[in-house]
Scaffold this active site. Structure first.
Site, mmCIF file in Angstrom:
data_model
loop_
_atom_site.group_PDB
_atom_site.id
_atom_site.type_symbol
_atom_site.label_atom_id
_atom_site.label_comp_id
_atom_site.label_asym_id
_atom_site.label_seq_id
_atom_site.Cartn_x
_atom_site.Cartn_y
_atom_site.Cartn_z
ATOM 1 C CG ASP A 145 -1.636 -1.361 1.192
ATOM 2 O OD1 ASP A 145 -2.469 -1.581 0.439
ATOM 3 O OD2 ASP A 145 -1.697 -1.961 2.360
ATOM 4 C CE LYS A 174 3.155 -2.652 -5.347
ATOM 5 N NZ LYS A 174 2.788 -2.649 -3.983
ATOM 6 N N GLY A 196 -4.312 -4.423 -3.716
ATOM 7 C CA GLY A 196 -5.322 -3.077 -4.193
ATOM 8 C C GLY A 196 -4.917 -1.877 -4.660
ATOM 9 C CG HIS A 197 -2.510 -1.320 -7.877
ATOM 10 N ND1 HIS A 197 -1.425 -0.920 -6.979
ATOM 11 C CD2 HIS A 197 -2.093 -2.067 -8.804
ATOM 12 C CE1 HIS A 197 -0.409 -1.928 -7.289
ATOM 13 N NE2 HIS A 197 -0.931 -2.720 -8.489
ATOM 14 C CD GLN A 203 0.515 -9.057 -2.520
ATOM 15 O OE1 GLN A 203 1.065 -9.974 -3.473
ATOM 16 N NE2 GLN A 203 -0.752 -8.705 -2.887
HETATM 17 P P1 IMP Z 1 -2.599 -13.094 1.572
HETATM 18 O O1 IMP Z 1 -1.910 -12.345 0.453
HETATM 19 O O2 IMP Z 1 -3.960 -12.780 1.455
HETATM 20 O O3 IMP Z 1 -2.320 -14.501 1.769
HETATM 21 O O4 IMP Z 1 -2.148 -12.444 3.060
HETATM 22 C C1 IMP Z 1 -1.123 -12.548 3.590
HETATM 23 C C2 IMP Z 1 -0.576 -11.182 4.466
HETATM 24 O O5 IMP Z 1 -0.325 -10.198 3.263
HETATM 25 C C3 IMP Z 1 -1.491 -10.465 5.156
HETATM 26 O O6 IMP Z 1 -0.875 -9.804 6.218
HETATM 27 C C4 IMP Z 1 -2.316 -9.495 4.330
HETATM 28 O O7 IMP Z 1 -2.871 -8.386 4.879
HETATM 29 C C5 IMP Z 1 -0.937 -9.164 3.361
HETATM 30 N N1 IMP Z 1 -1.312 -8.423 2.155
HETATM 31 C C6 IMP Z 1 -1.850 -9.099 1.171
HETATM 32 N N2 IMP Z 1 -1.834 -8.356 0.086
HETATM 33 C C7 IMP Z 1 -1.520 -7.204 0.263
HETATM 34 C C8 IMP Z 1 -1.407 -5.897 -0.049
HETATM 35 O O8 IMP Z 1 -1.907 -5.540 -1.459
HETATM 36 N N3 IMP Z 1 -1.426 -4.650 0.568
HETATM 37 C C9 IMP Z 1 -0.972 -5.037 2.030
HETATM 38 N N4 IMP Z 1 -0.838 -6.137 2.549
HETATM 39 C C10 IMP Z 1 -1.247 -7.039 1.876
#
Ligand code: IMP
Length: 430
Positions: free
Chosen positions: A13, A16, A40-41, A223
């Site tokens: 977040d 990007k 999430g962009h 991420q």
């Molecule tokens: P997962 O990717 O749904 O398996 O989640 C694993 C971890 O990554 C958790 O702490 C999520 O909150 C975090 N996470 C996954 N995608 C994002 C993102 O786009 N931004 C911030 N945190 C993320």
């Protein structure tokens, strides 16, 4: 002509989408190489807000070919919802290319993500519940479903049946849930085939040809560095490689062809989900930054955890990703503060750490060592040149830059597409 990899320097977040959008006019390809609709962009163009979870943000730039690489996990329902949503707003999505080798998130993996988090209770990861982890686990276990499998019904049926032979045991015997009917999964996946077909390609080959032709290719990580399955704060991470090396495996672009690595670094730190966070704030400053920065998850709506800028993490991101340029976002969120603490090192049991401690227990117990810089107490959102920033804001950027090990080429000063200062061209004059 450059191949650029864009990564997040912290826990995600960082903004990007905005950096991609800034470069949009000069790019030919934007490639997503890891993750899925856990990302999430949010991109703001002409006052219109676009929240994308799965599609690369380059889809909003008419001259760009957006690519979903082999390293991505694709939820087909979300894919077509996003495509339909954009088409309804007049955005052409026909340029999209999807790797035949990308894996598909089957419905049983969404179920497993949610029930396993519930089962873990206090030890949960705090996942987005989108089925990302179980789908990557299937890929590594060699029981995943790939996009190309949808085009051979008999192979698809065999693969779903094989996966469910094990998963239904887990669902019913461990999690006390009803078994999933294989034929329903097969029919759901087949229902997307006709719409999917025109988008599917050998994306690694197309990208290789594009690079040979001198096109500008941006590989955009989902991420961020500290959520990378190898280099992040394991196990509180996502299940893919979100660092620059992930672009090689997740898009099929060899390391010898990558020219620049741009890392987006928010001027403070945020995190969603569980896991260690040394500079986390539980006071009025955290609440203030959350409100001025609208720090609520794009994917899940969860309030983000907030902390001061952490340069130990920034340096780590530089080193692991080989960052050539940083883009600092949300500098304007400090406009109202008298002074700004910045973490320059950690202390663990009386020992100072200038680099990330290798041992997770030390990281969990790290106390930040702060240096405090004066604020500027004025609105900087109208500045478009570095010299237009108040002296204290310039000093802040230069203080951070000197400790990161790479130049800060872009500074974000407001939410809009135009609210940026470009100090150096990350495309090397393109
Ligand atoms: P997962 O990717 O749904 O398996 O989640 C694993 C971890 O990554 C958790 O702490 C999520 O909150 C975090 N996470 C996954 N995608 C994002 C993102 O786009 N931004 C911030 N945190 C993320």
């Amino acid at each position: 002509m450059p191949v650029i990899v864009l990564v997040g320097a912290q826990w995600g977040d960082e903004g990007k989408g905005k950096a991609t959008d800034l470069l949009g006019d000069r790019l030919d390809y934007v490639v997503k190489f890891n993750g899925g609709n856990n990302a999430g962009h949010t991109v703001v163009i002409d006052g219109e807000k676009y929240a994308l979870h799965l599609l690369p943000s380059g889809i909003l730039s008419p001259g760009v070919v957006p690519v979903i690489g082999n390293g991505v996990v694709v939820d087909l329902n979300v894919l077509f919802q996003e495509i339909d949503g954009l088409e309804a707003r007049g955005i052409d999505t026909s340029r999209l290319r999807i790797s035949a080798n990308a894996h598909v998130i089957a419905s049983y993996n969404r179920t497993l993500d949610k029930v396993s988090e519930r089962f873990l209770g206090a030890r949960r990861i705090g996942t987005t519940g989108r089925g990302i982890g179980p789908t990557y686990a299937d890929k590594m276990n060699r029981m995943g479903i790939r996009v190309q499998d949808l085009f051979d019904e008999s192979i698809l049926r065999q693969k779903v049946t094989a996966a469910l032979a094990m998963k239904n045991q887990v669902l019913s015997k461990i999690y006390n849930r009803s078994a999933v009917k294989g034929e329903e999964v097969v029919q759901e996946l087949l229902s997307y085939v006709d719409r999917l077909r025109p988008y599917v390609a050998d994306t690694a080959l197309e990208l290789s040809q594009a690079i040979d032709e001198g096109k500008v290719v941006l590989c955009e990580a989902g991420q961020a560095t500290l959520l990378d399955v190898d280099h992040g704060t394991y196990p509180f991470v996502t299940s893919s490689n979100a660092t620059s090396g992930g672009a090689c495996t997740g898009a099929g672009i060899p390391p010898t062809r990558i020219d620049r690595v741009v890392a987006v670094l928010k001027a403070f730190t945020t995190r969603v989900g569980e896991g260690p966070f040394p500079t986390e704030l539980h006071d009025k400053f955290g609440d203030y930054l959350r409100e001025v920065g609208h720090e609520y998850g794009t994917t899940t709506g969860r309030p983000r955890r907030i902390g001061w800028l952490d340069l130990v993490i920034g340096r780590y991101a530089q080193r692991i990703n080989g960052v050539t340029d940083f883009a600092m976002t949300k500098l304007d969120n400090y406009d109202g503060l008298d002074e700004i603490p910045v973490c320059v090192a950690y202390e663990v049991n009386g020992v100072r750490y200038d680099e990330m401690p290798v041992n997770q227990t030390d990281f969990h117990h790290a106390t930040p060592v702060y240096e405090t810089l004066p604020g500027w107490k004025q609105d900087i959102s109208g500045c478009r040149k570095f010299e237009e920033l108040p002296q204290q804001a310039q000093d802040f950027v230069e203080f951070v830059e000197a400790r990161l090990g790479a130049r800060i080429s872009i500074v974000g000063v407001g939410p809009g597409r135009e609210a940026v200062i470009e100090r150096h061209s990350v495309l090397g004059g393109v």
